[in-house]
Design a protein around this motif. Structure first.
Motif, mmCIF file in Angstrom:
data_model
loop_
_atom_site.group_PDB
_atom_site.id
_atom_site.type_symbol
_atom_site.label_atom_id
_atom_site.label_comp_id
_atom_site.label_asym_id
_atom_site.label_seq_id
_atom_site.Cartn_x
_atom_site.Cartn_y
_atom_site.Cartn_z
ATOM 1 N N VAL A 168 61.812 -41.229 54.385
ATOM 2 C CA VAL A 168 62.362 -42.360 53.630
ATOM 3 C C VAL A 168 63.289 -41.845 52.526
ATOM 4 C CG1 VAL A 168 61.818 -44.267 52.073
ATOM 5 C CG2 VAL A 168 60.435 -43.910 54.118
ATOM 6 N N SER A 169 62.871 -40.817 51.827
ATOM 7 C CA SER A 169 63.667 -40.276 50.721
ATOM 8 C C SER A 169 65.008 -39.722 51.207
ATOM 9 C CB SER A 169 62.890 -39.166 49.998
ATOM 10 O OG SER A 169 61.717 -39.690 49.406
ATOM 11 N N SER A 170 64.963 -38.970 52.312
ATOM 12 C CA SER A 170 66.212 -38.382 52.821
ATOM 13 C C SER A 170 67.147 -39.459 53.365
ATOM 14 C CB SER A 170 65.901 -37.354 53.912
ATOM 15 O OG SER A 170 65.251 -37.969 55.018
ATOM 16 N N THR A 171 66.579 -40.484 53.999
ATOM 17 C CA THR A 171 67.394 -41.582 54.522
ATOM 18 C C THR A 171 68.053 -42.343 53.381
ATOM 19 O OG1 THR A 171 65.916 -41.834 56.426
ATOM 20 C CG2 THR A 171 67.378 -43.678 55.935
ATOM 21 N N LEU A 172 67.278 -42.586 52.314
ATOM 22 C CA LEU A 172 67.818 -43.280 51.145
ATOM 23 C C LEU A 172 68.952 -42.477 50.522
ATOM 24 C CD1 LEU A 172 67.677 -45.611 49.154
ATOM 25 C CD2 LEU A 172 65.900 -44.365 47.899
ATOM 26 N N SER A 173 68.768 -41.168 50.463
ATOM 27 C CA SER A 173 69.800 -40.305 49.899
ATOM 28 C C SER A 173 71.084 -40.379 50.718
ATOM 29 C CB SER A 173 69.286 -38.863 49.842
ATOM 30 O OG SER A 173 70.295 -37.984 49.381
ATOM 31 N N ASP A 200 67.722 -52.328 52.544
ATOM 32 C CA ASP A 200 66.442 -52.363 53.257
ATOM 33 C C ASP A 200 65.628 -51.102 52.971
ATOM 34 O OD1 ASP A 200 66.987 -54.824 54.591
ATOM 35 O OD2 ASP A 200 68.258 -53.744 56.017
ATOM 36 N N ILE A 201 66.275 -49.951 53.011
ATOM 37 C CA ILE A 201 65.569 -48.691 52.771
ATOM 38 C C ILE A 201 65.078 -48.625 51.325
ATOM 39 C CG2 ILE A 201 65.801 -46.179 52.663
ATOM 40 C CD1 ILE A 201 65.556 -47.246 55.474
ATOM 41 N N GLU A 202 65.892 -49.150 50.393
ATOM 42 C CA GLU A 202 65.458 -49.185 48.994
ATOM 43 C C GLU A 202 64.199 -50.047 48.855
ATOM 44 O OE1 GLU A 202 69.635 -48.646 46.487
ATOM 45 O OE2 GLU A 202 68.994 -50.650 47.127
ATOM 46 N N ARG A 203 64.222 -51.179 49.536
ATOM 47 C CA ARG A 203 63.070 -52.084 49.456
ATOM 48 C C ARG A 203 61.863 -51.497 50.172
ATOM 49 N NH1 ARG A 203 61.487 -56.510 52.273
ATOM 50 N NH2 ARG A 203 63.327 -56.428 53.626
ATOM 51 N N LEU A 204 62.123 -50.751 51.258
ATOM 52 C CA LEU A 204 61.032 -50.084 51.975
ATOM 53 C C LEU A 204 60.361 -49.056 51.075
ATOM 54 C CD1 LEU A 204 59.491 -49.641 54.665
ATOM 55 C CD2 LEU A 204 61.214 -47.912 55.250
ATOM 56 N N GLN A 205 61.168 -48.308 50.358
ATOM 57 C CA GLN A 205 60.607 -47.309 49.441
ATOM 58 C C GLN A 205 59.845 -47.988 48.302
ATOM 59 O OE1 GLN A 205 63.109 -44.923 46.646
ATOM 60 N NE2 GLN A 205 62.322 -43.142 47.812
ATOM 61 N N PRO A 247 49.812 -61.318 41.616
ATOM 62 C CA PRO A 247 51.201 -61.619 41.230
ATOM 63 C C PRO A 247 52.032 -60.396 40.859
ATOM 64 C CG PRO A 247 49.706 -63.219 40.273
ATOM 65 C CD PRO A 247 48.833 -62.171 40.916
ATOM 66 N N GLN A 248 51.468 -59.481 40.085
ATOM 67 C CA GLN A 248 52.237 -58.335 39.625
ATOM 68 C C GLN A 248 52.466 -57.308 40.715
ATOM 69 O OE1 GLN A 248 49.180 -59.070 38.839
ATOM 70 N NE2 GLN A 248 47.861 -57.284 38.538
ATOM 71 N N LEU A 249 51.814 -57.462 41.865
ATOM 72 C CA LEU A 249 51.962 -56.489 42.957
ATOM 73 C C LEU A 249 52.451 -57.133 44.251
ATOM 74 C CD1 LEU A 249 48.798 -54.240 42.533
ATOM 75 C CD2 LEU A 249 51.169 -53.598 42.140
ATOM 76 N N LEU A 250 52.894 -58.386 44.191
ATOM 77 C CA LEU A 250 53.351 -59.056 45.409
ATOM 78 C C LEU A 250 54.504 -58.287 46.037
ATOM 79 C CD1 LEU A 250 53.285 -62.851 44.504
ATOM 80 C CD2 LEU A 250 51.859 -61.655 46.178
ATOM 81 N N LEU A 251 54.362 -58.053 47.349
ATOM 82 C CA LEU A 251 55.437 -57.353 48.051
ATOM 83 C C LEU A 251 56.632 -58.275 48.240
ATOM 84 C CD1 LEU A 251 53.395 -55.544 50.834
ATOM 85 C CD2 LEU A 251 54.164 -54.641 48.657
ATOM 86 N N SER A 252 57.803 -57.710 48.192
ATOM 87 C CA SER A 252 59.004 -58.499 48.460
ATOM 88 C C SER A 252 58.984 -58.984 49.894
ATOM 89 C CB SER A 252 60.234 -57.618 48.233
ATOM 90 O OG SER A 252 61.407 -58.263 48.690
ATOM 91 N N LYS A 253 59.326 -60.226 50.103
ATOM 92 C CA LYS A 253 59.330 -60.797 51.445
ATOM 93 C C LYS A 253 60.676 -60.589 52.144
ATOM 94 C CE LYS A 253 55.224 -62.383 50.863
ATOM 95 N NZ LYS A 253 54.074 -61.756 51.560
ATOM 96 N N GLY A 254 61.604 -59.980 51.461
ATOM 97 C CA GLY A 254 62.891 -59.717 52.097
ATOM 98 C C GLY A 254 63.713 -60.968 52.241
ATOM 99 N N GLU A 255 63.458 -61.973 51.423
ATOM 100 C CA GLU A 255 64.192 -63.241 51.535
ATOM 101 C C GLU A 255 65.474 -63.202 50.712
ATOM 102 O OE1 GLU A 255 61.302 -66.061 50.277
ATOM 103 O OE2 GLU A 255 60.106 -65.892 52.115
#
Length: 255
Positions: A168-173, A200-205, A247-255
């Motif tokens: 993930v880190s190398s792909t983001l880079s 997407d990769i930023e959100r995945l990380q 609430p403070q840890l809700l994952l982003s739904k990608g919306e």
């Protein structure tokens, strides 16, 4: 050597004759009871062996002298020290209460007087074991998978330190240097090979970081609780799922 036993449930060795058969014939005229005229042969069992039977009993069904079983020694000779944990005598019978694993004792012990199982381990020993269990489960849970949502579809990403994290880190880079590019990303489920861009990769990380934090939060919460030595890997995962809903840890739904 000949040994003579009584025909009783709790038998006893009445006498011995340290002669061979031919010597008995010659010296005693074939009568082993020559020196014991008061004994009736029909009430006795003759055994030819060098060693004595330690706890003899007359087995009527087999018409022979044999060693008592453990149960017989307990009930007939009252050798209660032979009872194993969980056993007790009631109405002339040996009964058993097997240890119930759901009790979750670290060191289960048997109370012979009250006929109950109890925890023998100290509070310190249980707390030490509790921390050990949590520390053993945490690295497994940290590897995921964790849910990642894109376009309304949930995918599951592993988080193995030696494989997924550096990927993930190398792909983001790479995508940071080439933001117009995309990659074909494979998740650890049947919904494989989807196209992801830089966002997407930023959100995945970020999602992986949130998941990791949730695992550590659960670890902290558990260590502050009363020890539950029955905690399983599935229990830990459920707690992480519940933590991610906060609430403070809700994952982003990608919306």
């Amino acid at each position: 050597m000949f040994r003579v036993y009584s025909k009783k449930k709790i038998s006893e060795e009445l006498f011995t004759v340290n002669l061979l058969q031919e010597e008995v014939e010659k010296v005693m005229g074939g009568n082993l009871f020559l020196d014991y005229p008061h004994l009736k042969q029909k009430d006795c069992v003759i055994v030819e062996r060098d060693t004595a039977v330690q706890n003899p009993t007359f087995d009527e069904s087999r018409e022979e002298i044999r060693e008592m079983t453990r149960e017989e020694k307990i009930l007939w000779l009252e050798e209660i020290d032979l009872l194993i944990d969980g056993e007790y005598i009631e109405n002339g019978k040996i009964k058993e209460i097997k240890y119930d694993e759901t009790l979750g004792f670290l060191s289960p012990a048997w109370n012979k007087e009250e006929h109950i199982w109890y925890e023998k381990a100290t509070i310190e020993e249980k707390e030490k074991k509790w921390v050990e269990i949590i520390n053993n489960l945490k690295p497994i849970v940290l590897e995921g998978p964790f849910p990642f949502v894109k376009d309304g579809i949930t995918y599951y990403q592993k988080l193995r330190v030696d494989k997924d994290v550096p990927l993930v880190s190398s792909t983001l880079s790479t995508l940071t240097r080439h933001p117009e590019s995309t990659v074909k990303w494979s998740f650890d489920d049947e919904n494989n090979d989807i196209v992801l861009g830089l966002a997407d990769i930023e959100r995945l990380q970020d999602t992986g970081v949130i998941f990791t934090n949730a695992v550590y939060d659960v670890e902290r919460d558990l260590k502050a609780q009363k020890p539950n030595l029955l905690l399983t890997i599935e229990d830990y995962k459920v707690l992480v799922e519940e933590k991610l809903k906060e609430p403070q840890l809700l994952l982003s739904k990608g919306e």
